[in-house]
Design an enzyme around this catalytic site. Structure first.
Site, PDB file in Angstrom:
ATOM      1  N   GLU B 529       0.814  -1.216   0.000  1.00 14.62           N
ATOM      2  CA  GLU B 529       0.000   0.000   0.000  1.00 14.62           C
ATOM      3  C   GLU B 529       0.853   1.275   0.000  1.00 14.62           C
ATOM      4  OE1 GLU B 529      -2.724   0.431   3.267  1.00 14.62           O
ATOM      5  OE2 GLU B 529      -3.555   2.290   2.478  1.00 14.62           O
ATOM      6  N   HIS B 591      -4.890   6.672  -0.049  1.00 21.15           N
ATOM      7  CA  HIS B 591      -4.773   5.336   0.553  1.00 21.15           C
ATOM      8  C   HIS B 591      -5.312   4.284  -0.412  1.00 21.15           C
ATOM      9  CE1 HIS B 591      -3.748   6.135   4.892  1.00 21.15           C
ATOM     10  NE2 HIS B 591      -3.983   7.361   4.447  1.00 21.15           N
ATOM     11  N   GLU B 653      -9.640   6.446  -0.666  1.00 17.59           N
ATOM     12  CA  GLU B 653      -9.289   5.021  -0.740  1.00 17.59           C
ATOM     13  C   GLU B 653      -9.543   4.616  -2.184  1.00 17.59           C
ATOM     14  OE1 GLU B 653      -8.035   3.048   1.545  1.00 17.59           O
ATOM     15  OE2 GLU B 653      -8.384   4.064   3.470  1.00 17.59           O
TER      16      GLU B 653
END
Lengths: 152, 708
Positions: B529, B591, B653
């Site tokens: 990530e 993210h 996200e």
């Protein structure tokens, strides 16, 4: 007999059936799951049982709900309308899940704990300490969570 | 020619000596040099100073000692003057307390007790005492530069002094006028640099100096930008990643930059009462003259004595970007009492108030035409703080947000007789949790706006759209408040700072995770990530810069933004600190989602403050459109970094690392490009693009264009 049936039952601490709330993965939808509990469980003992069941997962294992990482433990203490849930074990080391699961965990925890009458707020601590977020997490837990926390 | 000038000067000196020896001075002794009136402009700190009597004598600018323009000029740099008619001495107290003394007829002034020669002496012309402006400017440590046939007096950054205090490093930067500044922080695996920029300030101290004080290893001072409105940047090189805060010192002509290893050290080193990260463009509060037929009744009584006339041009514009010329309800030039620092308030004292953050109501809104433009008048129940922004060409919108204010009644649309004003709106921009009333002006060209209380009515805020366009260097944003009258007794350094959103051109991008925290993993696809977020953030950075934004990344490599050994909260706070200290316009955290299940997929944009929902939705829409990722919607949730940043903030996200389809996409460069382009497009759609200097075309970002 009929008269007796109409007589309200005396207030009893016995709760033969309670709900543990799981959260669906990838969404914030809750899945209330009924469990039977021992009649003797009340107060913090009942809360501890509920949270233990939440951590253990649904009776029938499924990947459709968010679950706490294996090895997570919890203890619950009550004071007034506040339940303090201390999480320990694997979740206290590092959280490597995503944001949606993280929210789901705390939403399910909050709904489950506040399903017991008189409890409205949930303060999460990690290994005995109040912290801003899970280690490696993003979601703020330094203030008590309520169902309103998750209201859109 | 030179000889003639010098002969004249000698004669002048003789005549002045003669007249001085025949004191007391009287208007009858009208011997003096010729003062040729001039229309030359004088600018200080990007602000045009209007003089009532500006002249040229011996080729140099001179002005009367009691000219409102001189008072305004002095106020701009935190100085004030003291002079009584009929006396031979003029005392000017600088912002740092040093005294400059002029003596009629003497071609030497005294600067902090040291005699400094001047080309010619102060003189009388008729009853008026004239001072030479250039020597005065130099005595004030102002640089003197030519501009359009006029004069630009540029405050200077005069010193950069590091020191070590316990576990922190403090770099004191001193200027010759009250400072306003922006901070930025660049962090990479090899270099950590904290840059503090001072718009409107020049420097004669450009260069590099090594620093052997704790965390700092060196400082580089440089000047850039136009000579009339330069920016001086002090870049402090650090040994390793650090956090920092900056706060004013004393009257505001110095700033201490406190550098610490982590937020805990920083908080321990910074007194709770000290405002940190104060880097505001303060709109000097002006006093707008009362309208001849002022519609709303002033809620406070008018002063007993008539307000000394302030020429509409004497106080100019939204141009001032810096603390200065603090116009209180007491007009400039009034009183002339040296004990009343009506013109010497530091920027922080502008922010000082017994109760600066109490919610107030706006009970009346009116609009009226003034000789100089259209004035919107808001009647307030008490003092308020405000922030204004003005976009550059071609989108010249202006808006002013009043914090902690509630508009009584419905939103209003007002009319202006100015042909270039399309629309004026006053509305409740936000109500929960923040109460913000917005005055928005949509023009067809760049506009100049004056903001101030109405003369004699400090509880009325006037917002005046000027007939004339703004100065080329006019500021694009600022903050101010109406509680300046409470400043005298309030110690500036003990008041909390208002949240600073000082740089409307700056966006901070936060690539999630990094360093000791890799975030989620998908080993099957080789995805981490923290790597993917940085990859997208770098593409987004390029896209935003292409649009014309300034961009600061909380990290530009695989490392912790804060102390690698610090707590998670410190790490998250360090990211917030970067944005808060920089006074960013927006904060975007990138993210990648993940789940215990491989089923969930799609992108979500999170926000916390309800006012940020529109930003989140706009970015989400554009990201979905650009990338084709499944739309999981926008969600309000309490993520740390979007809660603890002081500007509009979102957390994106992008997709699910745990989902095979999404992971496949995340491994594609083209998808990362599309995501970045979509987020950048959303920011452009939400903001209307970055403010750009008036007269300069904004770089355009062609739809669908790949990143440069």
């Amino acid at each position: 007999m009929a008269a007796a049936a109409c007589t309200p039952k005396p207030q009893s601490p016995v709760q033969p059936e309670v709900n543990v709330y799981f959260c669906k993965v990838g969404s914030d939808a809750l899945v209330p799951t009924p469990f039977s509990v021992d009649k003797s469980l009340v107060g913090s003992r009942l809360e501890n049982a509920l949270v233990a069941q939440l951590l253990a997962g649904p009776a029938v294992p499924t990947s459709t709900v968010v679950q706490f990482p294996a090895g997570t433990t919890a203890t619950v203490d009550l004071e007034g309308d506040l339940a303090t849930v201390d999480l320990n074990g694997s979740i206290a080391k590092a959280y490597r899940g995503g944001a949606s699961d993280e929210i789901g965990l705390f939403k399910s925890l909050t709904y489950t704990v506040t399903s017991v009458g008189g409890i409205a707020r949930v303060q999460v601590t990690i290994a005995g300490r109040k912290v801003p977020t899970l280690p490696g997490g993003e979601f703020e837990i330094d203030e008590p969570l309520t169902r309103e926390t998750f209201a859109q | 020619m030179t000889a003639i000038v010098w002969i004249g000067r000698v004669l002048l000196a003789l005549l002045c000596a003669l007249t001085c020896s025949l004191a007391p001075l009287t208007p009858a002794i009208a011997l003096g040099p010729m003062v040729t009136p001039t229309q030359a402009q004088v600018w200080v700190l990007g602000r045009q100073i209007a003089f009532a009597h500006l002249g040229i004598t011996y080729g140099d600018p001179v002005t009367q000692v009691d000219d409102p323009g001189l008072h305004a000029m002095l106020a701009t740099v935190g100085a004030r003057s003291s002079w009584q008619p009929g006396t031979r001495f003029v005392a000017i107290t600088r912002g740092d307390g040093k005294l400059i003394t002029f003596t009629l007829g003497s071609d030497a002034m005294s600067v902090d007790g040291v005699p400094v020669s001047m080309p010619f002496a102060p003189f009388n012309s008729g009853p008026e005492l004239y001072l030479p402006l250039v020597p005065l400017a130099k005595a004030l440590d102002l640089g003197v530069r030519g501009f359009r046939g006029g004069y630009v007096f540029v405050p200077q950054i005069v010193s950069v002094t590091p020191r070590r205090e316990g576990s922190v490093t403090i770099v004191r930067i001193e200027g010759s006028a009250p400072l306003t500044w922006h901070s930025s922080y660049a962090n990479s695996a090899r270099a950590h640099t904290l840059t503090v920029s001072f718009p409107g300030f020049g420097t004669d101290a450009a260069g590099s100096q090594p620093i052997a004080a704790g965390l700092a290893t060196g400082a580089d001072v440089s000047e850039s930008g136009p000579p009339g409105y330069p920016t001086t940047a002090v870049s402090i090189s650090l040994k390793h990643a650090a956090t920092f805060a900056s706060h004013r010192v004393g009257a505001g002509a110095a700033v201490d930059v406190v550098i610490a290893r982590d937020s805990a050290q920083l908080r321990a080193a910074t007194p709770a009462s000290t405002p940190s990260s104060v880097h505001v463009a303060v709109t000097p509060l002006q006093t707008l003259p009362a309208m001849p037929k002022n519609t709303p009744a002033p809620p406070t009584p008018a002063p007993a004595s008539p307000s000394p006339a302030i020429e509409p041009t004497a106080l100019t514009s939204s141009s001032p970007v810096v603390p200065s010329g603090v116009a209180t309800a007491e007009p400039l030039g009034a009183g002339a009492s040296p004990s009343v620092p009506s013109s010497s308030a530091s920027p922080l004292s502008l922010l000082a108030s017994p109760s600066p953050l109490t919610m107030q109501k706006i009970t009346d809104v009116s609009v009226a035409e003034a000789p100089t433009g259209t004035r919107i008048t808001l009647t307030l129940t008490g003092p308020v703080a405000f922030e204004w922004h003005r976009l550059g060409d071609p989108d010249d919108r202006y808006w002013l947000d009043i914090d902690r204010a509630v508009l009584v009644g419905a939103a209003q649309t007002l009319q202006s007789k100015l042909a270039f004003i399309k629309e004026i709106k006053v509305s409740q921009h936000a109500l929960d949790p923040d109460q913000v009333v917005r005055v928005s002006i949509t023009p067809t060209q760049a506009i100049d706006v004056r903001v101030g209380t109405i003369a004699g009515s400090p509880n009325q805020l006037g917002i005046e759209i000027e007939n004339q366009p703004p100065a080329p260097d006019a500021a694009l944003a600022g903050i101010g408040n109406t509680f300046v009258t409470a400043q005298a007794s309030a110690p500036p350094s003990t008041q909390p700072a208002l949240p600073a959103r000082a740089d409307p051109t700056l966006i901070v991008i936060d690539p999630g995770h990094g360093g000791s925290d890799p975030g989620s993993l998908n080993t099957g696809y080789g995805l981490t990530e923290s790597h993917v977020t940085l990859d997208i953030a770098e593409r987004l950075e390029a896209d935003l810069k292409h649009q014309g934004w300034h961009v600061v990344m909380t990290r530009d490599g695989d490392y912790d933004v804060g102390d690698p050994n610090g707590t998670d909260a410190q790490e998250l706070q360090a990211r917030c600190d970067v944005a808060n200290a920089a006074g960013a316009r927006l904060f975007v955290s990138v993210h990648i989602n993940s789940s215990v299940s491989s089923a969930p997929n799609g992108g979500t944009t999170y926000y916390w403050h309800p006012t940020d929902r529109a930003l989140a939705q706009t970015v989400q829409n554009d990201m979905i459109t650009a990338s084709g990722i499944t739309d999981d919607g926008v969600i309000r949730n309490n993520f740390y970094v979007i809660h603890h940043t002081m500007m509009p903030s979102i957390l994106v996200e992008v997709a699910y690392l745990s989902n095979p389809h999404d992971a496949t996409l995340l491994a594609r460069q083209s998808f990362l490009d599309q995501v970045a382009a979509g987020i950048a497009r959303g920011i452009a759609d939400f903001t209307g693009g970055p403010p750009s200097p008036v007269g300069q075309a904004r770089p355009q970002h062609p739809p669908g264009a790949p990143k440069p």
